[in-house]
Write a protein that holds these residues in place. Structure first.
Motif, PDB file in Angstrom:
ATOM      1  N   ILE A 192      34.741  40.016  37.939  1.00 19.58           N
ATOM      2  CA  ILE A 192      34.666  39.612  39.239  1.00 19.58           C
ATOM      3  C   ILE A 192      34.910  37.999  39.787  1.00 19.58           C
ATOM      4  CG2 ILE A 192      33.402  40.127  41.334  1.00 19.58           C
ATOM      5  CD1 ILE A 192      31.367  41.616  39.754  1.00 19.58           C
ATOM      6  N   LEU A 193      35.768  38.039  40.517  1.00 22.47           N
ATOM      7  CA  LEU A 193      36.450  36.875  40.909  1.00 22.47           C
ATOM      8  C   LEU A 193      36.309  36.302  42.149  1.00 22.47           C
ATOM      9  CD1 LEU A 193      40.014  36.978  39.078  1.00 22.47           C
ATOM     10  CD2 LEU A 193      37.892  36.187  37.947  1.00 22.47           C
ATOM     11  N   THR A 194      36.105  34.895  42.366  1.00 20.77           N
ATOM     12  CA  THR A 194      35.681  34.312  43.646  1.00 20.77           C
ATOM     13  C   THR A 194      37.038  34.926  44.584  1.00 20.77           C
ATOM     14  OG1 THR A 194      34.948  32.237  42.631  1.00 20.77           O
ATOM     15  CG2 THR A 194      35.791  32.041  44.828  1.00 20.77           C
ATOM     16  N   GLY A 195      36.740  35.231  45.759  1.00 22.99           N
ATOM     17  CA  GLY A 195      37.374  35.867  46.731  1.00 22.99           C
ATOM     18  C   GLY A 195      37.705  37.477  46.714  1.00 22.99           C
ATOM     19  N   ASP A 196      37.057  37.974  45.301  1.00 28.06           N
ATOM     20  CA  ASP A 196      37.176  39.620  45.477  1.00 28.06           C
ATOM     21  C   ASP A 196      36.276  40.114  46.529  1.00 28.06           C
ATOM     22  OD1 ASP A 196      38.897  39.415  43.350  1.00 28.06           O
ATOM     23  OD2 ASP A 196      37.244  39.834  41.853  1.00 28.06           O
ATOM     24  N   VAL A 197      36.299  41.092  47.039  1.00 24.01           N
ATOM     25  CA  VAL A 197      35.506  41.910  47.917  1.00 24.01           C
ATOM     26  C   VAL A 197      34.984  43.027  46.992  1.00 24.01           C
ATOM     27  CG1 VAL A 197      35.321  43.489  49.741  1.00 24.01           C
ATOM     28  CG2 VAL A 197      36.446  41.440  50.012  1.00 24.01           C
ATOM     29  N   VAL A 198      33.653  43.126  46.897  1.00 28.56           N
ATOM     30  CA  VAL A 198      32.991  44.205  45.965  1.00 28.56           C
ATOM     31  C   VAL A 198      32.230  45.028  47.010  1.00 28.56           C
ATOM     32  CG1 VAL A 198      31.111  44.621  44.453  1.00 28.56           C
ATOM     33  CG2 VAL A 198      32.768  42.680  44.020  1.00 28.56           C
ATOM     34  N   VAL A 199      32.496  46.292  46.821  1.00 27.56           N
ATOM     35  CA  VAL A 199      31.691  47.264  47.692  1.00 27.56           C
ATOM     36  C   VAL A 199      30.477  47.930  46.791  1.00 27.56           C
ATOM     37  CG1 VAL A 199      31.950  49.303  48.857  1.00 27.56           C
ATOM     38  CG2 VAL A 199      33.985  47.730  48.901  1.00 27.56           C
ATOM     39  N   SER A 200      29.390  47.868  47.532  1.00 25.52           N
ATOM     40  CA  SER A 200      28.190  48.176  46.857  1.00 25.52           C
ATOM     41  C   SER A 200      27.497  49.415  47.526  1.00 25.52           C
ATOM     42  CB  SER A 200      27.072  47.299  46.820  1.00 25.52           C
ATOM     43  OG  SER A 200      27.484  45.979  46.180  1.00 25.52           O
TER      44      SER A 200
ATOM     45  N   ALA B  94      27.862  36.757  48.726  1.00 27.71           N
ATOM     46  CA  ALA B  94      27.348  36.618  47.568  1.00 27.71           C
ATOM     47  C   ALA B  94      27.205  35.114  46.951  1.00 27.71           C
ATOM     48  CB  ALA B  94      27.682  37.556  46.545  1.00 27.71           C
ATOM     49  N   ALA B  95      26.108  34.582  46.405  1.00 28.75           N
ATOM     50  CA  ALA B  95      26.323  33.241  45.900  1.00 28.75           C
ATOM     51  C   ALA B  95      25.604  33.136  44.614  1.00 28.75           C
ATOM     52  CB  ALA B  95      25.782  31.940  46.595  1.00 28.75           C
TER      53      ALA B  95
ATOM     54  N   PRO C  33      30.425  46.228  52.079  1.00 30.55           N
ATOM     55  CA  PRO C  33      31.542  45.136  51.186  1.00 30.55           C
ATOM     56  C   PRO C  33      30.981  43.590  51.168  1.00 30.55           C
ATOM     57  CG  PRO C  33      32.339  46.467  53.216  1.00 30.55           C
ATOM     58  CD  PRO C  33      30.833  46.602  53.210  1.00 30.55           C
ATOM     59  N   THR C  34      31.182  43.083  50.094  1.00 27.38           N
ATOM     60  CA  THR C  34      30.547  41.727  49.843  1.00 27.38           C
ATOM     61  C   THR C  34      31.691  40.945  49.456  1.00 27.38           C
ATOM     62  OG1 THR C  34      28.376  42.839  49.445  1.00 27.38           O
ATOM     63  CG2 THR C  34      28.939  40.649  48.760  1.00 27.38           C
ATOM     64  N   THR C  35      32.083  39.721  50.315  1.00 22.25           N
ATOM     65  CA  THR C  35      32.869  38.640  49.451  1.00 22.25           C
ATOM     66  C   THR C  35      32.469  37.859  48.848  1.00 22.25           C
ATOM     67  OG1 THR C  35      34.146  38.704  51.740  1.00 22.25           O
ATOM     68  CG2 THR C  35      34.471  36.615  50.373  1.00 22.25           C
ATOM     69  N   VAL C  36      32.726  37.735  47.420  1.00 21.39           N
ATOM     70  CA  VAL C  36      32.419  36.933  46.321  1.00 21.39           C
ATOM     71  C   VAL C  36      32.610  35.729  46.532  1.00 21.39           C
ATOM     72  CG1 VAL C  36      32.166  36.740  43.723  1.00 21.39           C
ATOM     73  CG2 VAL C  36      32.382  38.999  44.625  1.00 21.39           C
ATOM     74  N   ALA C  37      31.735  34.737  46.437  1.00 12.83           N
ATOM     75  CA  ALA C  37      31.907  33.279  46.854  1.00 12.83           C
ATOM     76  C   ALA C  37      31.603  32.233  45.657  1.00 12.83           C
ATOM     77  CB  ALA C  37      30.838  32.821  48.226  1.00 12.83           C
ATOM     78  N   SER C  38      31.308  32.608  44.756  1.00 15.38           N
ATOM     79  CA  SER C  38      31.440  31.939  43.392  1.00 15.38           C
ATOM     80  C   SER C  38      31.938  32.439  42.427  1.00 15.38           C
ATOM     81  CB  SER C  38      29.751  31.576  43.179  1.00 15.38           C
ATOM     82  OG  SER C  38      29.100  32.835  42.411  1.00 15.38           O
ATOM     83  N   GLY C  39      31.855  31.590  41.260  1.00 10.53           N
ATOM     84  CA  GLY C  39      32.621  32.358  39.957  1.00 10.53           C
ATOM     85  C   GLY C  39      31.529  32.759  38.820  1.00 10.53           C
ATOM     86  N   SER C  40      30.159  32.895  39.300  1.00 14.83           N
ATOM     87  CA  SER C  40      29.234  33.369  38.168  1.00 14.83           C
ATOM     88  C   SER C  40      29.291  34.647  37.599  1.00 14.83           C
ATOM     89  CB  SER C  40      27.761  33.297  38.978  1.00 14.83           C
ATOM     90  OG  SER C  40      27.752  34.227  40.000  1.00 14.83           O
TER      91      SER C  40
ATOM     92  N   PHE D  21      40.960  39.733  45.468  1.00 15.70           N
ATOM     93  CA  PHE D  21      41.524  38.637  46.360  1.00 15.70           C
ATOM     94  C   PHE D  21      41.701  38.985  47.715  1.00 15.70           C
ATOM     95  CE2 PHE D  21      44.183  39.168  42.137  1.00 15.70           C
ATOM     96  CZ  PHE D  21      43.486  38.315  41.500  1.00 15.70           C
ATOM     97  N   ILE D  22      41.293  39.823  48.476  1.00 13.66           N
ATOM     98  CA  ILE D  22      41.378  40.208  49.654  1.00 13.66           C
ATOM     99  C   ILE D  22      40.490  39.131  50.485  1.00 13.66           C
ATOM    100  CG2 ILE D  22      39.706  41.966  50.102  1.00 13.66           C
ATOM    101  CD1 ILE D  22      43.376  41.704  51.260  1.00 13.66           C
ATOM    102  N   GLY D  23      39.193  38.884  49.733  1.00 12.88           N
ATOM    103  CA  GLY D  23      38.503  37.751  50.456  1.00 12.88           C
ATOM    104  C   GLY D  23      38.875  36.385  50.404  1.00 12.88           C
ATOM    105  N   LEU D  24      39.845  36.024  49.739  1.00 11.88           N
ATOM    106  CA  LEU D  24      40.166  34.573  49.594  1.00 11.88           C
ATOM    107  C   LEU D  24      40.135  33.825  50.881  1.00 11.88           C
ATOM    108  CD1 LEU D  24      42.514  34.717  46.396  1.00 11.88           C
ATOM    109  CD2 LEU D  24      40.262  33.549  46.636  1.00 11.88           C
TER     110      LEU D  24
END
Length: 452
Positions: A58-66, A213-214, A46-53, A134-137
């Motif tokens: 995929i939005l800032t604050g989403d959790v992406v599972v790899s 993630a940045a 699980p990875t908390t997304v920290a930027s809007g790139s 949003f769960i990582g916001l």
């Protein structure tokens, strides 16, 4: 009935609504946290997304599972989690746009240019397979020192928890459970939920840079209001795949495996969207709204053309191949076009024109998926919205040097159901060209998957 009596009768109903609402919110939050955290037990990350790139998908604050994957198995179009080549100890979540001699070339969906540094296969941690919105916001807010939304979220959590605890007796009485419970036994469900939440939250918090993630460059936020629940992926390894998800400008990025890119005409317009209704381009039928390729190509004997289109006008070329790049071609072939009766056609030249035509009009203002295939072994096939329209055993006998055409090219007047105007008027999305023949199953699956 006086006001006091009415309030006495309504009050238990109000409390019941509050009790059930609080439990629904609490259960939803716990389920999202568990959805983000449980895959860790299988070795996924699980990875908390920290930027809007990576917006808008995929939005800032989403959790992406790899899911762990060997870097050698990664292909263009996949979203991957890698060790950031620009910053030691950091991770990067970007999309693979190409495989070059020195490694993988990545790019954020919201970034106008690919990342400057290549990524080694050994640096690939996993491929993104799941997004939990949003769960990582709270994690992002805590790292950024943004205390106001964090405090409001905390107050909401306390309020929900208080409502759950404060209404337990009411729900027990409503259900007829009046027998007393030992205090320790009554507290066990609450303690279990709190422990599960703590474990889930800890699994998505950034620890030692392992789940953070940045971006390596500034991210242009193109669709901040949109939410996406899916990841874009190439359609059966095409050489060209244009999704038209670029934030601005005329450049169109190729998410396929080939070197070709494209440009929008100066008067073509981009239309924002979300997953299932993704961004697309709109063409108005003028000479400055077609999509032109950056370089010529050799059109092979075996190929598949596919894409999404929407129009209310019975005219125009959707996809084709010609000897000109912009002007009408004197020599052309492999046309997918809309005739003056609104029917969709797919044709090739082989000692005469061979064409397959739909039985109904597609100029109905609705989105349609088309897939047209041809090869010497299988002949021709045309699919509309995943269903086979027809086949023809004819096949091409020679390759052709020229340009892939999107939105316009001259369809010769002697072709069946030739359009009176070769300019397409309407919307296009997810245009793909493959040097292989799609199977009937693949054509159906691509249509069912929706626009990317």
């Amino acid at each position: 009935m006086n006001d006091t009596s009415l309030r006495r009768r309504l009050w238990p109903q109000v409390l019941t609504v509050v009790a059930l609402g609080a439990r629904v919110l609490a259960l939803l939050a716990l389920c999202l946290l568990a959805w983000a955290a449980v895959p860790r037990l299988a070795g996924w990350m699980p990875t908390t997304v920290a930027s809007g790139s990576m917006e808008p998908r995929i939005l800032t604050g989403d959790v992406v599972v790899s899911m762990p994957i060997d870097g050698k198995d990664v292909s263009s179009g996949q979203v991957v989690l890698v060790d950031d080549p620009a910053t030691d100890g950091s991770l990067l979540l970007h999309r693979v746009v190409d495989r070059e001699a020195g490694g993988l070339r990545l790019q954020g969906d919201a970034n106008r240019q690919p990342d400057r540094l290549l990524v080694d296969d050994a640096a690939v941690r996993g491929v993104a397979v799941l997004r939990v919105p949003f769960i990582g916001l709270p994690t992002v807010w805590a790292r950024a020192g943004d205390w106001v939304p964090l405090a409001l979220t905390g107050l909401l959590a306390v309020g929900v928890g208080g409502a759950v605890l404060g209404t337990r007796r009411l729900l027990d009485e409503e259900g007829g459970a009046r027998s007393p419970q030992h205090p320790l036994r009554a507290a066990l469900p609450i303690a279990g939920a709190a422990l599960a939440a703590a474990l889930a939250v800890s699994s998505v918090l950034p620890t030692a840079g392992a789940t953070w993630a940045a971006s390596t460059e500034a991210a242009g936020n193109r669709l901040a209001a949109g939410t996406f629940s899916c990841f874009n992926a190439p359609l059966s390894a095409p050489v060209i795949q244009f999704d038209f998800n670029e934030p601005t400008g005329t450049a169109v990025i190729n998410h396929g495996t080939g070197p070709w890119a494209a440009s929008l005409g100066s008067e073509a317009s981009r239309v924002a969207g979300g997953c299932g209704d993704s961004p697309f381009v709109r063409l108005d039928g003028s000479s400055r709204t077609q999509i032109t390729m950056n370089m010529p190509a050799v059109a092979p004997l075996a190929f598949s053309l596919e894409g999404w289109f929407r129009t209310s006008q019975a005219q125009g070329e959707v996809l084709g191949f010609g000897n000109q790049n912009g002007a009408g071609s004197a020599v052309s072939d492999r046309h997918v076009y809309i005739g003056p009766d609104g029917h969709l056609n797919f044709g090739i030249l082989n000692t005469g024109v061979h064409a397959i035509t739909t039985s109904e009009s597609v100029a109905d203002g609705a989105w349609h998926h088309v897939a047209a295939t041809s090869s010497p072994e299988t002949g021709m096939a045309l699919y509309l919205d995943g269903d086979l329209v027809g086949t023809d055993p004819a096949a091409l006998t020679g390759e052709m040097l020229g340009y892939w055409r999107i939105g316009f090219d001259e369809v010769p007047a002697d072709w069946p159901n030739a359009p009176t105007s070769s300019w397409f008027v309407g919307d296009l999305d997810t245009i793909a060209i493959s040097h292989q023949v799609l199977s009937a199953t693949e054509a159906h699956d691509h249509a069912a998957a929706g626009r990317q």
